[in-house]
Scaffold this active site. Structure first.
Site, short mmCIF file in Angstrom:
data_model
loop_
_atom_site.label_atom_id
_atom_site.label_comp_id
_atom_site.label_asym_id
_atom_site.label_seq_id
_atom_site.Cartn_x
_atom_site.Cartn_y
_atom_site.Cartn_z
N HIS A 135 4.35 -16.20 1.34
CA HIS A 135 4.95 -15.69 0.39
C HIS A 135 5.23 -14.01 0.98
O HIS A 135 6.37 -13.73 0.80
CB HIS A 135 4.10 -15.43 -0.86
N HIS A 136 4.29 -13.43 1.41
CA HIS A 136 4.77 -12.05 2.23
C HIS A 136 3.68 -11.91 3.38
O HIS A 136 2.50 -12.35 3.22
CB HIS A 136 5.02 -11.13 0.91
N HIS A 144 0.11 -13.42 2.90
CA HIS A 144 -0.22 -13.92 1.21
C HIS A 144 0.23 -15.22 1.26
O HIS A 144 1.44 -15.66 1.74
CB HIS A 144 0.50 -12.77 0.39
N HIS A 180 6.08 -0.45 -5.36
CA HIS A 180 5.28 -1.27 -5.74
C HIS A 180 4.42 -0.69 -6.97
O HIS A 180 4.29 0.13 -7.31
CB HIS A 180 3.80 -1.24 -4.62
N HIS A 193 1.89 -3.15 -10.55
CA HIS A 193 1.37 -4.32 -10.90
C HIS A 193 2.29 -4.76 -11.97
O HIS A 193 3.45 -4.75 -11.97
CB HIS A 193 -0.03 -4.10 -11.41
N MET A 204 -0.28 0.79 -10.72
CA MET A 204 0.10 1.69 -9.55
C MET A 204 1.55 1.97 -9.63
O MET A 204 2.32 1.26 -10.24
CB MET A 204 -0.20 0.88 -8.38
#
Length: 976
Positions: free
Chosen positions: A107-108, A172, A242, A244, A314
């Site tokens: 995924h990353h 990930h 970034h 959440h 965050m």
């Protein structure tokens, strides 16, 4: 023999390494540490054939393969970390990254630099941490995200006394269905390093909120961060956002003299890779860096704080930059808000979500400790370490203490049982989000008046579904705004007195009187090309209710429908297009000189070679067959061809309300757009997309959305909606648009009964969208101005479909502009507008001097100016002759005064002119004379100070380098 023995020994050692490590398992000095639990491995095809992590490239460069040592995740959303020591102790520079991962499995990925990894295993679960000391993000890759490339001459400094000693890779694994066969995965990153010192050093500027509180149930909460920049100039080239789950959009700006310039704006639910800025942004001493994260507290029962768990939030913006090596800092941080009042003027785009495809949504989570918590449970306050406001310059301490070195270690699970709301509610929701007026307010309670947003993932899914737009992973380009509604913002100031367009009254082309003029364009020689309908007329009898042409019996137009006109005397230079078209409409010309035309009766698009009689080079659509699939059009209106790629964009049209993209060979690529509904059309909706204009250096395609009275601009690569330009003075229609560097020209339609807005032409600053001039013809009048085209010198042509007329307009006062050149790319822009950040230009004439030079050139080259070249020459020669006579007389008098009667008067033109040039010690030195005057220097024109940019070298500095980069010293900090 000795060489062969060494080669054989090396091959043997490499073979043993391959067998022992199985999958790039580089046994670094960490090999004495305890290994992660692992069983006997069977390797995937990707892991086979590798011989080691280090690959020499030349005497100074080498590649380092940093990959997982053959792992098999057992659960979805697994995060594995591994480390690798830098194979050299001396200083090196990372100059390129290449991902080695499959979108089916990974995924990353994140790559960190640090001095000690968190674990001693060959790989470990990342919830144990990344590094024990300092961690600096060097690279991020995400599925479906664009690659991050370092500019030439830029590198991350590693090794040596101050650089990182280890690389730590975090991978990930999202959906593990690809691992049903239990194969081993060796995904990772190949890093290109060099020992050659780089002139520019890359670094990271972290903007982070540390004290934001999101009240439960609050619809909109803004977290604002701002700091004044007080370092040497840095140049931004990539960014990463970034948050959440509660994050909606994160935006970053440079604020200079009250002007907001976008650095990056992205949806934090997208893959969180580094995204390239559309255009490099420089930040200099005194600028303010500002960022805003938009959250929602809906669905939470208690306040949400900044912290490292999945229950916390965050607000991070990572800005990747480079600086000149001798001034470079590898990291900087901003955790404050030094200018809260400034956010009252933040662009409205900062609060508007970016639509994404469902399969692009990022999976989030932080720390396994939060996995078992109920989402509605009481949320604990952050620990003391998380609340601590650290020193602004201590980037690594911030990451360690605030993030626990676990940023981006996610355990949130995608919940497929979440249900969407009804479509009607969604339409109203999106419309309110787009049209809401007070989007720029920073107060959370004011923001709560906005329309409800609901779950971020579902909202983006719905926007995608209703807009039918291709989503994008790239940010909007650096600009001062996104879009405004009529009557809002600084949109319609009084037209500037420095810029005015008027009809050229002595141009005879206005009397050409062809048929209905549907299209106008300019070829490579700036000749005017007209597309007209001859004796055919589009009226109420032309089509039936199904858009089928009803006058086929008339046959095609029997006269030439394409005329090439001399721009000065309006003589017809060439004509073509006989017996080919029924109802011509749009005309454009590509960089190869080919004509692209549309015919609304034929429902087709044609590519024509103007110098060939062999027929069309390409035909798109089916003759006389309206339709809405990939092979049909319905009354297509215009064509635009992207210069660099050859991509073909067709506005389709009167009955399809879409933009269709084709390859250069005519193969269907994609389409976007839908018919608008209601009085407040949303972005991506059209009511007769009538005219197209490409903005090549910004990769934008602008569309005249005719019946909605607006202009919409989209990214050509991703089809993302960028901005809307709409003014009350447009009235209800915008018929046509044309772009030249820095400016957008447009023409509207006749007002409806009871409306007051006149039909006229508009000149707009493309950067800000403001109208800087309006214009009308003197001879005749606009009735249905159907198309417009502008040349880069500001000459404008407008064709009218009702009066069968073409007008020529020119600038009465030359627009004051600057010409900025960097790496061969020239951008012209209005002096007062900060459109695109470009390097500082030296040894260039000032704008006023350049204006005078251009006016002189125009006077000497334009036959229509009415000024004789002979007259100008005479006026210039007479003062020179007078001056020569005066000097000769002075010399003669001087000779007599000193008794030098026998000296002959120097009649040589070389000696006389030599003294004029300052070569004789006793002569009249015109160079010194002018150099002593204010505003002149002996080196030529003074440099134009192009604010906020690099400095280019002098033309005659004798160096071989194309540029000389010199970062100016910072100004002293204010005493207060």
């Amino acid at each position: 023999m000795a060489g062969r023995a060494r080669s054989g020994l090396l091959l043997l050692l490499l073979g043993l390494l391959a067998l022992q490590s199985s999958c790039l398992a580089f046994r670094s000095p960490l090999s004495v540490f305890k290994r992660f639990k692992e069983t006997t491995r069977s390797f995937s095809n990707e892991c086979l054939g590798t011989i080691g992590p280090v690959t020499p490239l030349d005497a100074s460069d080498f590649a380092l393969d940093i990959r997982m040592p053959g792992v098999t995740p057992k659960e979805s959303d697994t995060y594995f970390c591994m480390s690798m020591r830098l194979p050299v102790d001396e200083e090196a520079f990372v100059i390129d990254f290449k991902p080695r991962a499959s979108m089916d499995t990974v995924h990353h990925m994140l790559l960190f630099g640090c001095n000690m990894p968190s674990s001693t295993g060959s790989y470990w679960f990342c919830d144990e941490g990344t590094c024990t000391d300092k961690a600096n993000i060097l690279y991020a890759w995400a599925r479906n995200a664009p690659p991050t490339r370092l500019p030439k001459g830029v590198g991350f400094r590693v090794g040596g006394e101050t650089g990182s000693k280890y690389f730590v890779l975090q991978v990930h694994y999202g959906d593990i269905s690809a691992f049903r066969d239990n194969h081993k995965d060796c995904s990772g990153v190949s890093v290109h390093l060099t020992r050659v010192p780089q002139p520019l050093i890359a670094g990271m500027y972290l903007m982070m909120s540390v004290d934001t509180v999101i009240p439960p149930g609050e619809k909109v909460v803004n977290a604002d961060i701002s700091c004044q920049y007080k370092m040497y100039p840095m140049h931004v080239f990539a960014y990463r956002v970034h948050t959440h789950h509660l994050g909606k959009v994160v935006s970053g700006y440079r604020v200079r003299n009250g002007q907001w310039t976008l650095i990056g704006r992205q949806n934090p639910q997208l893959p969180q890779a580094f995204y390239p800025v559309e255009h490099p942004v420089d930040v200099t001493f005194g600028d303010i860096l500002a960022a805003r994260c938009v959250f929602t507290g809906e669905g939470r029962t208690e306040a949400t704080h900044i912290g490292g768990t999945s229950s916390d939030e965050m607000c991070n913006l990572y800005i990747m930059y480079y600086m000149e090596a001798k001034y470079a800092l590898s990291f900087m941080t901003c955790t404050k808000n030094v200018a809260p009042d400034m956010f009252r003027t933040i662009p409205a785009e900062a609060n508007i979500p970016i639509p994404v495809k469902p399969d692009m949504v990022m999976m989030h989570g932080h720390h396994k400790e939060a996995e078992n918590k109920e989402k509605s449970a009481l949320m604990q306050q952050p620990k003391q370490g998380e609340e601590e406001v650290l020193e602004q310059g201590d980037f690594y301490s911030l990451l360690s203490k605030l993030l626990g070195e676990r940023e981006d270690v996610h355990v949130h699970k995608y919940n497929p049982t979440e249900k969407t709301e009804s479509g009607s509610d969604l339409v109203a929701e999106i419309a309110n989000v787009v049209q809401k007026k007070d989007l720029g307010r920073s107060d959370a309670r004011e923001g709560a008046e906005h329309e409800e947003w609901g779950n971020a993932i579902l909202v983006r899914d719905r926007i995608h579904r209703f807009h039918q737009l291709e989503s994008t992973l790239r940010p909007a380009e650096s600009r001062a705004f996104s879009f405004q509604q009529p009557g809002e913002g600084p949109w319609e100031p009084e037209p500037s007195g420095d810029f005015h367009v008027e009809e050229e009254l002595d141009w005879p082309g206005v009397y050409l009187l062809p048929g209905q003029v549907s299209g106008v364009a300019l070829d490579s020689k700036n000749n005017l090309v007209i597309f007209h309908r001859g004796d055919h007329v589009w009226d109420g009898n032309s089509f039936d209710s199904k858009f089928v042409y009803q006058q086929r019996g008339l046959g095609p137009i029997e006269e030439d429908t394409i005329l090439v006109i001399d721009p000065n005397n309006a003589e017809i230079l060439q004509s073509s297009g006989k017996n080919l078209f029924y109802l011509p409409h749009g005309l454009s010309i590509d960089t190869d000189g080919n004509y692209w035309v549309t015919d609304v009766a034929l429902h087709q698009v044609f590519k024509l070679d103007p110098h060939s009689k062999e027929g069309p080079l390409l035909i798109l659509g089916r003759s006389m067959q309206p339709g809405s699939d990939q092979n049909h059009f319905c009354q297509p209106t215009d064509v635009a061809v992207e210069p660099s790629t050859g991509a073909v964009f067709v506005s389709d049209g009167y009955c399809n309300s879409r933009i269709v993209q084709f390859s250069p060979s005519g193969k269907f690529v994609t389409q976007w757009g839908e018919e608008s509904s209601g009085s407040s059309p949303r972005p991506g909706q059209f009511s007769v997309p009538h005219s197209l204009a490409l903005v090549p250096h910004l990769d934008q395609l602008c569309v005249a959305d005719r019946e909605n009275g607006r202009i919409q601009c989209f990214k050509t690569d991703t089809k993302e909606f960028v901005r809307e330009i709409k003014h009350a003075s447009f009235g209800r229609n915008v018929f046509a648009i044309s772009y030249i560097p820095g400016f957008l020209f447009a023409v509207n339609g006749k007002p409806y009964f009871g409306d007051q807005e006149p039909v006229q032409g508009f000149v707009m600053n493309f950067s800000s969208g403001e109208i800087i001039d309006v214009f009308k013809p003197v001879r005749k009048h606009f009735d249905m101005p159907h198309d417009i085209v502008a040349s880069e010198d500001g000459t404008v042509y407008i064709g009218d479909a009702h009066t069968n007329t073409v007008w020529k307009f020119t600038l009465t006062e030359k627009m004051e502009h600057r010409s900025v050149k960097k790496a061969g790319i020239e951008v012209q822009e209005i002096k007062e507008a900060e459109a695109v950040v470009e390097p500082k230009v030296e040894n260039k004439p000032t704008s006023s001097e350049l204006q005078k030079m251009q006016e002189k050139q125009k006077l000497s080259t334009e036959p229509g100016s009415g000024v004789s070249v002979v007259l100008i020459t005479t006026l210039l020669v007479i003062p020179v002759l007078v001056l020569l006579a005066i000097v000769m007389f002075i010399r003669w008098k001087k000779s007599r005064a000193f008794g030098d009667h026998d000296r002959k008067l120097e009649s040589s033109s070389g000696r006389v002119l030599g003294r004029f040039r300052g070569k004789g010690s006793g002569g009249l030195n015109l160079g010194n004379f002018f150099a002593s005057r204010k505003g002149y220097s002996r080196k030529g024109f003074d440099r134009v100070s192009t604010e906020g940019s690099d400095q280019e070298k002098d033309e005659d500095d004798g160096t071989e380098s194309e540029e000389e980069y010199s970062a100016p010293l910072p100004k002293p900090a204010p005493s207060s």
